[in-house]
Design an enzyme around this catalytic site. Structure first.
Site, mmCIF file in Angstrom:
data_model
loop_
_atom_site.group_PDB
_atom_site.id
_atom_site.type_symbol
_atom_site.label_atom_id
_atom_site.label_comp_id
_atom_site.label_asym_id
_atom_site.label_seq_id
_atom_site.Cartn_x
_atom_site.Cartn_y
_atom_site.Cartn_z
ATOM 1 N N ARG A 319 0.610 -1.201 -0.004
ATOM 2 C CA ARG A 319 -0.213 0.038 -0.143
ATOM 3 C C ARG A 319 0.549 1.125 0.016
ATOM 4 O O ARG A 319 1.824 1.627 0.609
ATOM 5 C CB ARG A 319 -0.774 -0.005 1.535
ATOM 6 N N GLU A 348 -2.875 7.654 -6.224
ATOM 7 C CA GLU A 348 -3.420 6.917 -7.469
ATOM 8 C C GLU A 348 -4.366 6.871 -8.393
ATOM 9 O O GLU A 348 -5.171 7.087 -8.069
ATOM 10 C CB GLU A 348 -3.442 5.216 -7.626
ATOM 11 N N HIS A 367 1.124 -0.115 -10.423
ATOM 12 C CA HIS A 367 -0.407 -0.899 -9.081
ATOM 13 C C HIS A 367 -0.934 -2.359 -10.485
ATOM 14 O O HIS A 367 -1.535 -2.503 -10.387
ATOM 15 C CB HIS A 367 -1.624 -0.344 -8.820
#
Length: 632
Positions: A319, A348, A367
């Site tokens: 994270r 993000e 990601h």
């Protein structure tokens, strides 16, 4: 527990003392549609024994007698249209892209609404029409969302491991189960972590960009070897363990920090568990695999980087929020951190021109930790199965806001779960007066050791039985303890050892409600002066075995009439005759007494709810002293 509700409608009990006509009680709240209620544990599927014959038990003896009502008239089954079938299905909102295999699985059991990229306002507007919600990491499921669902949302599925985008406290308060998919993308995330580790060590991304720019810079992009280097795995869960396993294969020495990690598991993998500070000071490489919580938020900051070995390299596929990103830029500029490889970010996507993303010594990916074809399909299927199972009343092994009850325990305790809930439901219907239920004691009699009997599920179901009939609350394993505490209901548990077979989880469960009056005086035990009900399981079926000080033996498949009468010949026939004349079918009948010709309690299982007139006739039998109807 609302005292007014308890006084006015303690379940659906209808009772009298000394032949007084019972008042109509509030019908026990039952919601037949899966769309509006999801139970965490499915009741055992018990078929009503409304056949031609009925078993009657008197004391320890069982005999077969002709059923009072032996009518064999056929019952017409109304046809159900396809539109009506569709209405009965639960609705699942898929708010972020999910693999086709998962969608197909969900469509077999639910109406699936795939609406991607919803704003928070749009999500709140739709959620009150949905029974389940599936998200990935981009959708925030806040307290506002749960409030907007107005109690309908029963399952939130997170297609992935982390659940920091779901407000677990808010979910728990409303009894909404939160499940994730922790296993399907474990290997993918671990592989990506190792890919970033090796790519960073050998400057693969920078060298590739350099060549594409027309340069040949062999001397500039000299890397470092991984052999004999120390890798600190921060968070030794599923992904962290897999990263450690692969790093060992690369010849690295692996240490790990995780306050909840099993020392035996770490030892089996050849990993040394250390403190947080020791991990920082010893590591050549640090790989982050911890969840984002208030404790871990920005845990890697200026102070943390200051404790690291100079030239440390950091990988993050967990994270973004666990790293203070401006502090990492400062550590990179100062040479404390030699390189970083990042797959996740605080925001993000990161803002254009972000200093960390554009740092020369940082390689980044958008990601991609779970982004393999195999993992995407695996996650889709795993979360779809968990959500579908929850909508069908099953407790998922991946539930994150409910006790982790192993599947084999759930299977073994299934009939006892039904027994526990029904004992609670019967007990609360026996309460009268305005004091309300505040203290409940549950006694489990078992031959098993304390550590071999998990009663959390049973306690939750007793709580469900006690509260639901007298309130609008929905109770399940997720919120049972929370709701009980909010209502001032204290449930204590006691285990009594027996000499029985350990293969049988429980011999009996006893539920006692203290400091209350009872609609059926005989339910007050002479031993403790409290409403007392005891039950057991026989051949997979829950039975009521004791009412107050009287032993009975009646199946808890149907609603029950309890009668206290003078023990004399012909009582079974008189009661049965009245019920038969009123077309009330008897499924079971049991008579318990202390001694012949004194007082006895008759427990009668009935398929239909008797009318007031029928109950009045029972009360007019000279030998009947009190009775109560209890609805299951």
């Amino acid at each position: 527990m609302e005292t007014a509700a308890m006084a006015a409608a303690a379940g659906s009990a209808v009772g009298v003392a000394a032949k007084a006509m019972p008042k109509a009680g509030a019908a026990a709240r039952r919601d037949c549609q899966l769309a509006s209620r999801v139970s965490i544990v499915r009741d055992a599927g018990l078929v009503s024994k409304a056949g031609v014959r009925t078993r009657v038990s008197v004391g320890a003896r069982s005999v077969r007698v002709a059923a009072v009502n032996s009518s064999s008239a056929a019952v017409a089954t109304p046809s159900v249209t396809e539109s009506e079938k569709a209405v009965s299905k639960p609705t699942v909102l898929v708010a972020e892209k999910l693999g086709a295999a998962g969608i197909e699985l969900l469509e077999k059991v639910a109406i699936v609404d795939c609406s991607y990229n919803l704003s928070n306002e749009d999500l709140c507007a739709k959620i009150s029409q949905c029974d389940a919600l599936i998200v990935r990491s981009g959708t925030k499921v806040t307290k506002e969302v749960f409030e907007a669902s107005k109690g309908r949302l029963k399952v939130v599925g997170r297609a992935g491991v982390g659940i920091d985008n779901v407000d677990l406290q808010a979910a728990t308060e409303v009894g909404c189960l939160v499940v994730n998919a922790p296993t399907a993308n474990t290997v993918a995330a671990a592989e990506h972590g190792i890919s970033l580790l090796t790519a960073m060590a050998r400057n693969v991304a920078q060298a590739s960009a350099s060549m594409k720019a027309g340069k040949w810079q062999r001397n500039k992009w000299v890397g470092v070897s991984l052999v004999e280097k120390t890798l600190a795995v921060m968070g030794f869960g599923k992904v962290g363990s897999e990263v450690a396993r692969r790093a060992k294969g690369l010849g690295m020495h692996v240490i790990a920090h995780d306050p909840y990690a099993s020392a035996e598991r770490a030892k089996a993998l050849g990993v040394e568990l250390v403190s947080f500070d020791e991990a920082l000071t010893r590591a050549d490489f640090i790989s982050l695999h911890m969840p984002l919580t208030p404790t871990t938020d920005k845990i890697f900051n200026d102070e943390s980087f200051g404790k690291c070995k100079k030239g440390v390299r950091i990988i993050n596929v967990a994270r973004g929020g666990v790293i203070d990103e401006p502090a990492l830029v400062r550590a990179l500029d100062a040479g404390i951190v030699a390189q970083a490889a990042l797959d996740v970010f605080t925001v993000e996507p990161p803002k254009e021109g972000d200093a960390l993303v554009n740092h020369e010594n940082v390689i980044v990916t958008p990601h991609l930790g779970a982004s393999t074809m195999e993992a995407q399909e695996g996650v889709a299927v795993e979360i779809a199965e968990a959500v579908a199972g929850a909508l069908a009343g099953e407790l998922s092994a991946t539930a994150v806001n409910a006790p982790m009850v192993p599947a084999e325990v759930i299977t073994e305790l299934a009939p006892y779960v039904t027994l526990a809930e029904r004992l609670g439901r019967l007990a609360v219907q026996l309460v009268s007066g305005g004091a309300g239920v505040k203290q409940v004691k549950v006694v489990y009699r078992s031959a098993r050791a304390d550590d071999d009997l998990d009663t959390r599920l049973l306690r939750a179901m007793i709580t469900k039985g006690l509260i639901e009939p007298v309130s609008s609350a929905f109770i399940n394993l997720v919120n049972a303890d929370y709701v009980a505490k909010q209502r001032g209901l204290k449930i204590s548990e006691e285990r009594q050892p027996t000499d029985g077979a350990i293969e049988v989880p429980l011999e009996t469960i006893t539920v006692t409600i203290a400091n209350v009056e009872s609609k059926f005086a005989s339910a007050i035990s002479e031993q403790n002066g409290a409403i007392t009900l005891e039950g057991k399981v026989k051949d997979g079926v829950p039975y009521l075995s004791r009412v107050g000080s009287f032993s009975v033996d009646v199946s808890l498949e149907d609603s029950i009439i309890l009668c206290r009468q003078v023990d004399q010949p012909g009582m079974i026939g008189k009661v049965g005759s009245i019920l038969g004349q009123e077309n009330v079918n008897i499924s079971f009948m049991s008579v318990g007494r202390k001694s012949p010709r004194q007082h006895a309690v008759m427990a009668i299982g009935v398929d239909e709810e008797p009318s007031k007139a029928t109950l009045q006739k029972l009360g007019e039998i000279p030998a009947v002293e009190e009775f109560v109807f209890l609805k299951l």
